[in-house]
Design a protein around this motif. Structure first.
Motif, PDB file in Angstrom:
ATOM      1  N   PHE A 143     -17.700 -61.815  14.595  1.00  0.00           N
ATOM      2  CA  PHE A 143     -18.798 -61.175  13.860  1.00  0.00           C
ATOM      3  C   PHE A 143     -19.607 -60.272  14.759  1.00  0.00           C
ATOM      4  O   PHE A 143     -20.045 -59.205  14.345  1.00  0.00           O
ATOM      5  CB  PHE A 143     -19.694 -62.220  13.190  1.00  0.00           C
ATOM      6  N   TYR A 157     -11.809 -53.990  -1.060  1.00  0.00           N
ATOM      7  CA  TYR A 157     -13.078 -53.319  -0.786  1.00  0.00           C
ATOM      8  C   TYR A 157     -13.077 -51.888  -1.295  1.00  0.00           C
ATOM      9  O   TYR A 157     -14.001 -51.456  -1.968  1.00  0.00           O
ATOM     10  CB  TYR A 157     -13.376 -53.333   0.718  1.00  0.00           C
ATOM     11  N   TYR A 158     -12.001 -51.174  -1.003  1.00  0.00           N
ATOM     12  CA  TYR A 158     -11.998 -49.761  -1.375  1.00  0.00           C
ATOM     13  C   TYR A 158     -11.682 -49.537  -2.846  1.00  0.00           C
ATOM     14  O   TYR A 158     -11.734 -48.411  -3.326  1.00  0.00           O
ATOM     15  CB  TYR A 158     -11.067 -48.966  -0.471  1.00  0.00           C
ATOM     16  N   PHE A 195      -4.077 -60.429   5.331  1.00  0.00           N
ATOM     17  CA  PHE A 195      -5.495 -60.621   5.037  1.00  0.00           C
ATOM     18  C   PHE A 195      -6.245 -59.285   5.113  1.00  0.00           C
ATOM     19  O   PHE A 195      -6.994 -58.906   4.205  1.00  0.00           O
ATOM     20  CB  PHE A 195      -6.072 -61.629   6.028  1.00  0.00           C
ATOM     21  N   GLY A 196      -5.973 -58.553   6.199  1.00  0.00           N
ATOM     22  CA  GLY A 196      -6.639 -57.248   6.370  1.00  0.00           C
ATOM     23  C   GLY A 196      -6.269 -56.296   5.257  1.00  0.00           C
ATOM     24  O   GLY A 196      -7.128 -55.587   4.715  1.00  0.00           O
ATOM     25  N   ILE A 241     -17.171 -57.964  -2.520  1.00  0.00           N
ATOM     26  CA  ILE A 241     -16.809 -59.056  -1.612  1.00  0.00           C
ATOM     27  C   ILE A 241     -18.094 -59.675  -1.096  1.00  0.00           C
ATOM     28  O   ILE A 241     -18.977 -58.951  -0.625  1.00  0.00           O
ATOM     29  CB  ILE A 241     -15.958 -58.523  -0.451  1.00  0.00           C
ATOM     30  N   ILE A 268     -18.874 -54.504   5.057  1.00  0.00           N
ATOM     31  CA  ILE A 268     -19.397 -55.526   4.156  1.00  0.00           C
ATOM     32  C   ILE A 268     -20.669 -56.156   4.709  1.00  0.00           C
ATOM     33  O   ILE A 268     -21.624 -56.377   3.972  1.00  0.00           O
ATOM     34  CB  ILE A 268     -18.334 -56.637   3.917  1.00  0.00           C
ATOM     35  N   LEU A 320      -7.852 -53.558  11.291  1.00  0.00           N
ATOM     36  CA  LEU A 320      -7.907 -53.483   9.833  1.00  0.00           C
ATOM     37  C   LEU A 320      -9.030 -54.353   9.285  1.00  0.00           C
ATOM     38  O   LEU A 320      -9.798 -53.937   8.424  1.00  0.00           O
ATOM     39  CB  LEU A 320      -6.586 -53.990   9.249  1.00  0.00           C
ATOM     40  N   ILE A 321      -9.129 -55.585   9.820  1.00  0.00           N
ATOM     41  CA  ILE A 321     -10.116 -56.512   9.272  1.00  0.00           C
ATOM     42  C   ILE A 321     -11.525 -56.091   9.649  1.00  0.00           C
ATOM     43  O   ILE A 321     -12.405 -55.996   8.799  1.00  0.00           O
ATOM     44  CB  ILE A 321      -9.834 -57.951   9.755  1.00  0.00           C
ATOM     45  N   ASN A 351     -20.953 -61.128   1.145  1.00  0.00           N
ATOM     46  CA  ASN A 351     -21.282 -60.822   2.528  1.00  0.00           C
ATOM     47  C   ASN A 351     -21.320 -62.117   3.336  1.00  0.00           C
ATOM     48  O   ASN A 351     -22.109 -63.004   3.042  1.00  0.00           O
ATOM     49  CB  ASN A 351     -22.653 -60.142   2.523  1.00  0.00           C
ATOM     50  N   PRO A 352     -20.476 -62.237   4.368  1.00  0.00           N
ATOM     51  CA  PRO A 352     -20.477 -63.470   5.159  1.00  0.00           C
ATOM     52  C   PRO A 352     -21.817 -63.732   5.827  1.00  0.00           C
ATOM     53  O   PRO A 352     -22.170 -64.894   6.067  1.00  0.00           O
ATOM     54  CB  PRO A 352     -19.378 -63.254   6.193  1.00  0.00           C
ATOM     55  N   VAL A 410     -13.295 -53.243   7.818  1.00  0.00           N
ATOM     56  CA  VAL A 410     -13.857 -53.550   6.500  1.00  0.00           C
ATOM     57  C   VAL A 410     -15.057 -54.481   6.608  1.00  0.00           C
ATOM     58  O   VAL A 410     -16.093 -54.265   5.981  1.00  0.00           O
ATOM     59  CB  VAL A 410     -12.806 -54.205   5.583  1.00  0.00           C
ATOM     60  N   LEU A 464      -8.002 -57.352   2.050  1.00  0.00           N
ATOM     61  CA  LEU A 464      -9.442 -57.106   2.168  1.00  0.00           C
ATOM     62  C   LEU A 464      -9.743 -55.626   1.970  1.00  0.00           C
ATOM     63  O   LEU A 464     -10.640 -55.238   1.208  1.00  0.00           O
ATOM     64  CB  LEU A 464      -9.903 -57.561   3.553  1.00  0.00           C
ATOM     65  N   ASN A 465      -8.954 -54.788   2.664  1.00  0.00           N
ATOM     66  CA  ASN A 465      -9.150 -53.340   2.544  1.00  0.00           C
ATOM     67  C   ASN A 465      -8.955 -52.871   1.120  1.00  0.00           C
ATOM     68  O   ASN A 465      -9.765 -52.109   0.581  1.00  0.00           O
ATOM     69  CB  ASN A 465      -8.175 -52.605   3.449  1.00  0.00           C
TER      70      ASN A 465
END
Lengths: 392, 75, 364
Positions: C95, B47-48, B39-40, B53, C320, C312-313, B55-56, C316, B43-44
């Motif tokens: 978060f 994004y890069y 997942f990470g 993406i 965001i 890692l998560i 925004n939560p 990012v 995602l990375n």
């Protein structure tokens, strides 16, 4: 064994990894000491910066090169102009040691609020520099004048501003915090000290200005520039400037003379304290200004027998009356001629009578000139100096 | 370049943890670890590489908006 | 020995650092923006309600002294509902940790390291925090004990050095805009540290002295709140409400105002040190709870297996969730407190009531 290896590797890496991404070496910096902002002919900003020449200042064997250099650039915005300077300056401009900030007179008349944002927003600038207005001149011309006593012209201005605020009182040190506070607070308008060139500006730009005993061009601090919101609308004269500083309680020490028999007596006044109270009389604001302090006789040029204490009281009374007139004319002059609430009467009303202030705030421009002011001065003569009787 | 760095660091993390997780025979851990890492990584990479993406926090904002508006009107 | 064991002294310090962390720079700006010069009243009000909330949390914790939040919410509310709440809880603190990293990045990038890439600041910070979490809560607690004298010295120094700059007239008129702005600001302030404090429900079981837990929790919040309220108070006294709400980091600006005889000045980095240290502990605690909660929730054998992927998560997600400062400001001003209400009020109340009702039927 493994742990030892790890420690060895870490120790080896540590000296290599120190330092930081944002490092800038001293010899890559152009230290900005003073900055002047003017309006160029086409309405752009004209920025003049004065950089130090560190090698000249620190050198033991000074050459006859100048110690500070000015550069100019124009731009549609402040930052654009500053970045444009990089085409002429070989170093990265560094603003943290900014001392003096000068607005050209026409620039100040057109409004300064827009140009201030960058200087408050940018992280590199501190808030301890002083702001001034060039009188009858552009800011750039002021920065071009060389000064003999101080190697760095901006330091000369900074020094005389500080000294003069402490000991003479018609000038005022204003930092960007103070200025913004005055611009943003309703019922309080800013003032800035003016600065002008006395003498021949053309000679002042050359090293001739620092080679002669009698200087062809002197930078002189003058009276206070009065703003309304962020526009320069007029100047106070010297006596009004002193009065203004007394009313706003910004005087540490000052000198004042009174007329007496065939001469004058001069007092050095210290511990000046001003308190302003507000009242509402018949739905009209009324300001009560109370000044107290102590005075020493420092210069006695009249024939008066000071051994008689009645004479001392008489002088004291005259001094108080003179100060009272001065303060009253200051307020009157400002109300009638300039109509700008530089004393912060509106702010005082807001603090003391918030409900009333909310009523008058929309029409404060009409109410301020009609505000009644009552001045009481209570200064006591304490010391008479090392001699009592004058030899006049 | 940036993709290289991301993939290298992700595989470095895998290289550090996976042998240990296999050794202690933690099956669930291994699955969770791999999922999170994947997942990470994705995602990375997204994004890069300039993929937008969502925004939560916008989602949280959307959820709490009625509550927030009601409360601040009340107060 | 359990690496997560901490003493009750360390617990007090952690609560205090968590309360101060990040909010010492955020709160003055947010509060004076709404309540102007009466912001300190809002601060005191929020502080008082916050202490009541902490009393609620510690009562909940005392019902189930040996268990963490994740464990007893399952026991009390049943597996399905309990796990749903647990997931919510973990995501909330996930978060919060991302927000902390984002704050550190934006502060350092703005004030101190303008040209260092954001990722470098964020990842180096995360790496240190994760190392702490990896070695367990005990290490975090002990290192907090080491840094605590520094933080408190700097704080006291800042307060004392600012005394000459105080201007009392900045406070008047009190209650100029009525009481509504004060309630509004107090509610926002409540969300900034106090509604986040249920995080310690995951940590309380690891404190050695369970008897005094309530007292310790209350004391830590009391002290942390005191620091926050006095910072707000000083900001208003020194800068005035106008400039405080103009500045993004008013307490950093406060540090810039320090000038004693032109000699002691330019020490705003002292404020930066306080802030970086406190936010570091806040981040560590959030990361610990996120990873610990996740591993408890999924019945993992080891907590460390989720730590490294989290870096890692988070690195990012941080980028965001705060695309720019004004988005973030608006979020904490209007949405953070309401969004924290379920965690800070709803769930603890639910646990308390249902726990009381079902006390006999649950074998603990």
């Amino acid at each position: 064994m493994k742990a030892k290896q790890l420690v060895a590797i870490l120790l080896f890496c540590a000296p290599l990894l120190s330092g930081c991404w944002d490092k800038v070496e001293l010899n890559e910096l152009g230290i900005v000491n003073a900055i002047a902002i003017d309006k160029a002919n086409n309405g752009d900003y004209l920025i003049t910066v004065q950089l130090l020449s560190p090698s000249e200042i620190a050198s033991q064997y000074p050459s006859n090169r100048v110690t500070a250099i000015t550069y100019q650039a124009t731009g549609k915005t402040i930052l654009e102009a500053i970045r444009k300077l990089s085409t002429s300056v070989s170093r990265r401009l560094y603003f943290a040691h900014l001392r003096i900030f000068i607005f050209g007179e026409t620039m100040a008349q057109e409004g300064i609020r827009k140009s201030l944002d960058f200087f408050y927003r940018d992280h590199e600038l501190r808030t301890d520099f002083y702001l001034l207005v060039a009188k009858h001149s552009t800011g750039a011309n002021i920065l071009h004048i060389l000064t003999p006593l101080e190697k760095i012209p901006a330091n000369k201005i900074y020094g005389s501003l500080k000294y003069s605020q402490d000991n003479w009182a018609p000038t005022r040190t204003v930092t960007i915090d103070d200025l913004l506070d005055c611009i943003l607070t309703p019922g309080k308008e800013p003032v800035l000290t003016g600065i002008e060139i006395e003498g021949n500006p053309r000679l002042g730009k050359t090293t001739e200005n620092i080679e002669r005993m009698q200087i062809p061009a002197v930078l002189k601090l003058t009276d206070l520039a009065v703003f309304k919101r962020d526009r320069l609308i007029g100047w106070l004269n010297e006596s009004e400037s002193k009065g203004y500083n007394k009313i706003t309680n910004h005087v540490a020490q000052t000198v004042e003379y009174v007329n007496c028999r065939e001469g004058k007596a001069t007092f050095e006044i210290s511990n000046l304290q001003t308190k302003i109270k507000s009242k509402i009389v018949h739905n009209k604001p009324m300001m009560d200004i109370h000044v107290s302090g102590a005075a020493d006789i420092d210069d006695m040029e009249c024939k008066l027998d000071l051994n008689n204490f009645k004479n001392v009281y008489m002088l004291e009374d005259r001094l108080n009356k003179k100060l009272k007139t001065m303060l009253v004319t200051t307020v009157k002059g400002t109300q009638e001629r300039l109509n700008s609430d530089i004393f912060g009467f509106g702010d005082i009303l807001y603090h003391h009578h918030p409900h009333y202030w909310r009523q008058v705030e929309p029409r404060w421009d009409e109410t301020f000139p009609e505000t009644k002011v009552q001045v009481t001065v209570d200064i006591q003569v304490r010391r008479l100096g090392t001699i009592i009787e004058s030899f006049q | 370049m940036i993709n290289c760095i991301i993939v290298i660091s992700a595989s470095l993390i895998g290289y550090i943890e996976i042998p240990h997780l296999i050794k202690v025979k933690a099956k669930m851990d291994l699955i969770v670890f791999s999922l999170l890492l994947l997942f990470g990584l994705i995602l990375n990479l997204l994004y890069y590489n300039g993929v937008h993406i969502p925004n939560p926090l916008d989602f949280i904002k959307f959820l709490t908006k009625p509550l927030s508006e009601w409360l601040y009107r009340l107060l | 020995m359990d690496p997560n064991k901490i003493t009750h002294h360390q617990f007090i310090i952690l609560v205090m650092l968590f309360t101060i962390g990040s909010n010492i720079l955020d709160a003055p700006f947010v509060i004076t923006n709404v309540a102007n010069q009466s912001g300190w009243l809002a601060g005191i009000l929020g502080w008082g309600v916050g202490i009541l909330l902490v009393w609620l949390y510690s009562t909940v914790a005392q019902q189930f002294p040996k268990q963490t939040f994740i464990e007893y919410s399952q026991a009390v509310l049943g597996k399905a509902l309990g796990n749903a709440l647990n997931l919510f809880y973990v995501i909330y603190y996930f978060f919060l940790s991302s927000v902390m990293v984002g704050l550190i990045i934006s502060f350092l990038n703005l004030q101190i390291l303008p040209r260092t890439p954001m990722e470098v600041i964020g990842i180096s910070f995360l790496l240190i925090a994760i190392t702490g979490v990896h070695y367990g809560l005990g290490v975090i607690g002990r290192s907090a004990e080491i840094f605590f004298p520094w933080i408190s010295t700097f704080l006291c120094l800042m307060f004392i050095l600012l005394l000459p700059q105080i201007n009392l007239s900045h406070l008047t008129p009190i209650l100029d805009g009525g009481v509504r702005p004060i309630f509004r600001a107090a509610f926002t302030f409540l969300g900034l540290p106090f509604l986040e404090l249920p995080i310690f429900l995951m940590i309380i079981p690891y404190v050695d002295n369970q008897k005094h837990i309530k007292k310790c929790f209350l004391l830590g919040t009391l002290l942390g709140g005191l620091v926050l309220v006095s910072t707000i108070f000083l900001c208003i006294l020194v800068l005035g409400a106008q400039l405080t709400s103009l500045n993004q980091y008013p307490s950093y600006q406060l540090g810039k105002e320090i000038s004693i005889g032109n000699f002691i000045q330019r020490i705003e980095v002292m404020v930066a040190i306080i802030w970086i240290l406190t936010i570091f502990y806040k981040l560590s605690i959030c990361l610990f709870v996120t990873s610990h909660g996740l591993s408890k929730l999924l019945h993992l054998k080891e907590q460390r297996s989720v730590l490294l992927p989290l870096i890692l998560i988070i690195s990012v997600i941080t980028r965001i969730i705060s695309p720019n400062q004004s988005f973030y400001d608006q979020f904490i001003r209007y949405y953070w407190a309401p969004a924290s209400l379920p965690i800070g009020l709803g769930i603890p109340l639910l646990l308390l009531i249902v726990g009381r009702l079902r006390k006999k039927s649950i074998a603990l």
